[in-house]
Design an enzyme around this catalytic site. Structure first.
Site, short mmCIF file in Angstrom:
data_model
loop_
_atom_site.label_atom_id
_atom_site.label_comp_id
_atom_site.label_asym_id
_atom_site.label_seq_id
_atom_site.Cartn_x
_atom_site.Cartn_y
_atom_site.Cartn_z
N GLU A 192 0.88 -1.18 0.00
CA GLU A 192 0.00 0.00 0.00
C GLU A 192 0.91 1.22 0.00
O GLU A 192 1.56 1.52 1.01
CB GLU A 192 -0.90 -0.03 1.23
CG GLU A 192 -1.79 -1.28 1.27
CD GLU A 192 -2.33 -1.61 2.65
OE1 GLU A 192 -3.15 -2.54 2.74
OE2 GLU A 192 -1.93 -0.94 3.64
N CYS B 155 -3.04 8.99 3.56
CA CYS B 155 -3.00 8.85 2.11
C CYS B 155 -4.34 9.12 1.45
O CYS B 155 -4.39 9.47 0.26
CB CYS B 155 -2.48 7.47 1.72
SG CYS B 155 -3.28 6.11 2.59
#
Length: 480
Positions: A252, A286
């Site tokens: 990720e 994010c």
């Protein structure tokens, strides 16, 4: 002050070396919160070997036993949520509300993981489901563990993004070695203790602490590792990918999350969502709204509404107020965010509000007249800054977003649901929110990005499947 010793001391004596520790200090007030061992390669070897030796026994425990431990861990987290939230507040500078939310969400994630594991663990498949076979053939599909999972977590969700790696790995019968980020490691280690208190044997769940470029680099190339689950920057993820060979992974990575505003959008709703998502925890996550692409016709109205909602943000020390905008995690991050702001202004962007800095605390900053080629747009910035780009068509917006090297998430605001769904299909991102935040939503949903924003899919069913392999046992029945 917390000092994590574990059983590292005897190793130092064995190699006739002085015990080395890393200090963990609060980004809020600089207070010394604790110390963790800076492990040597020999100590990392010991951690890996312990976890690997424990694999056979742990993988043969019943699914019921493993999942019972996960449910108990969730209970312990909820019982200790105030204490852990307090640690999060001091260690990574989250507000009390945000810290408690992370702990509660994590407990839910662990429960959901256990629930899902029950569903996918074993399933029969009848032979007559496919053409050419008869009822007398039955396949028993079972998911088996891979072995040793190396979990590497970031600073900004040091509880949730540790649990999202550990819980599915343990559920499927893997053993785990956790390498938490140096910042936020105490919170991650607290969670590990909750797993162990719930019943996970210590040798099954090991930890490696130390600097990423030392203990971390050695751990990712360790020959005993069977799977890597990493959350962090794209550059580090790419470096890991180059170092490992034939080791499956979930990565990720970095990503820009853009929001597109059409002429028929509810601007009040859009502005409220944008401000909440762009500036919560100072944009240090994010999925934060990192860039706004607004149609020219509603540009001025949107800017005005965003600026009004920004006035409602609480700014300051999370030890003193329940702040939305808090000091950035360290001086390096603050310097980088500040440099991106200054660079955009020097290149012709217009400051609408904010643009002030006191130490690591940057005021929430709104910048207009930004162009798609500016670094503030092209590079992910963990900071309370929101750039605005004016666009003139759906095609222009899609072109800008799809032109980025990474593709994490996006949001669309429009009253035309048909246009929204069709546009969502065009965007090269992992998830699209329609008339809502740039976030995937429930913990049940997948967590992923496209292009350089990640490899494979994380969270829930997807992590469980990634950390296991399928074995089929075919039974041929005698039918009279």
């Amino acid at each position: 002050m917390i000092q994590v010793m574990s059983d590292y001391g005897y190793l130092r004596k064995r190699y006739d070396m002085e015990m080395q520790f890393l200090e963990v200090r609060s980004p809020v007030d600089g207070a010394l919160l604790g110390k963790v061992p800076a492990l040597t390669k020999e100590e990392v070897d010991i951690r890996m070997q312990k976890a690997k030796r424990a694999f056979i026994k742990w993988s043969h425990t019943s699914l019921y036993e493993r999942l019972s431990i996960l449910y108990q861990t969730a209970e312990l987290l909820e019982q200790n949520r105030v204490e852990l939230a307090e640690l999060l507040l001091h260690e990574v500078g989250k507000s009390k509300k945000s810290a408690e939310s992370e702990v509660i969400r994590t407990a839910a994630l662990i429960r959901h993981t256990a629930d899902t594991a029950k569903i996918i663990y074993k399933a029969p498949m009848n032979g007559d489901n496919l053409g050419g076979y008869k009822k007398g053939k039955v396949a028993l599909m079972e998911r088996l563990p891979l072995g040793l999972v190396l979990a590497i977590s970031p600073f900004h969700y040091p509880v949730n993004l540790v649990a999202s790696k550990i819980a599915p790995a343990l559920a499927m019968g893997n053993t785990v070695v956790l390498k938490p980020a140096s910042i936020g490691c105490l919170s991650g280690l607290y969670l590990v203790k909750m797993f162990q208190k719930a019943g996970v044997p210590e040798e099954v769940l090991q930890t490696v602490t130390g600097k990423g470029n030392e203990a971390g680099d050695y751990a990712v190339t360790h020959p005993l590792v069977d799977f890597i689950h990493f959350t962090g920057s794209t550059c580090v993820g790419q470096a890991i990918a180059k170092k490992v060979s034939l080791v499956p992974a979930i990565m990720e990575l970095s990503g820009k999350s853009a929001t597109i505003i059409f002429e028929d959008a509810d601007l009040d709703v859009a502005a409220k969502y944008i401000v909440g998502e762009a500036f919560s925890y100072s944009g240090q996550h994010c999925s934060a709204a990192k860039c706004i692409l607004v149609m020219e016709l509603v540009h001025d109205k949107l800017i005005s509404k965003i600026a009004e909602y920004m006035k409602l943000l609480v700014i300051g020390n999370p030890l003193e107020v329940n702040a939305d905008v808090v000091p950035l995690i360290n001086k390096k991050s603050a310097d980088f965010a500040w440099a991106m702001i200054q660079d955009s202004l020097q290149k012709g962007a217009k400051l609408i509000t904010g643009g002030e800095r006191q130490g690591n605390l940057i005021q929430p900053t709104l910048i207009d007249q930004v162009t798609a080629d500016m670094s503030l747009v092209c590079i992910e910035v963990f900071g309370p800054v929101l750039p605005i780009i004016t666009v003139h068509s759906k095609e222009e917006a899609v072109s800008i977003i799809n032109g980025w090297k990474d593709g994490f998430q996006a949001a669309l605001f429009t009253s035309d649901i048909n246009r929204a769904i069709l546009m969502a299909e065009e965007l090269e991102v992992g998830a699209v929110g329609i008339n809502g935040k740039t976030e995937r939503g429930s913990e049940y949903l997948p967590f992923l990005g496209m292009k350089s924003s990640g490899i494979s899919v994380g969270k829930m069913r997807y992590s469980l499947e990634a950390m296991s392999k399928v074995k089929s046992t075919v039974v041929n029945l005698t039918i009279e």
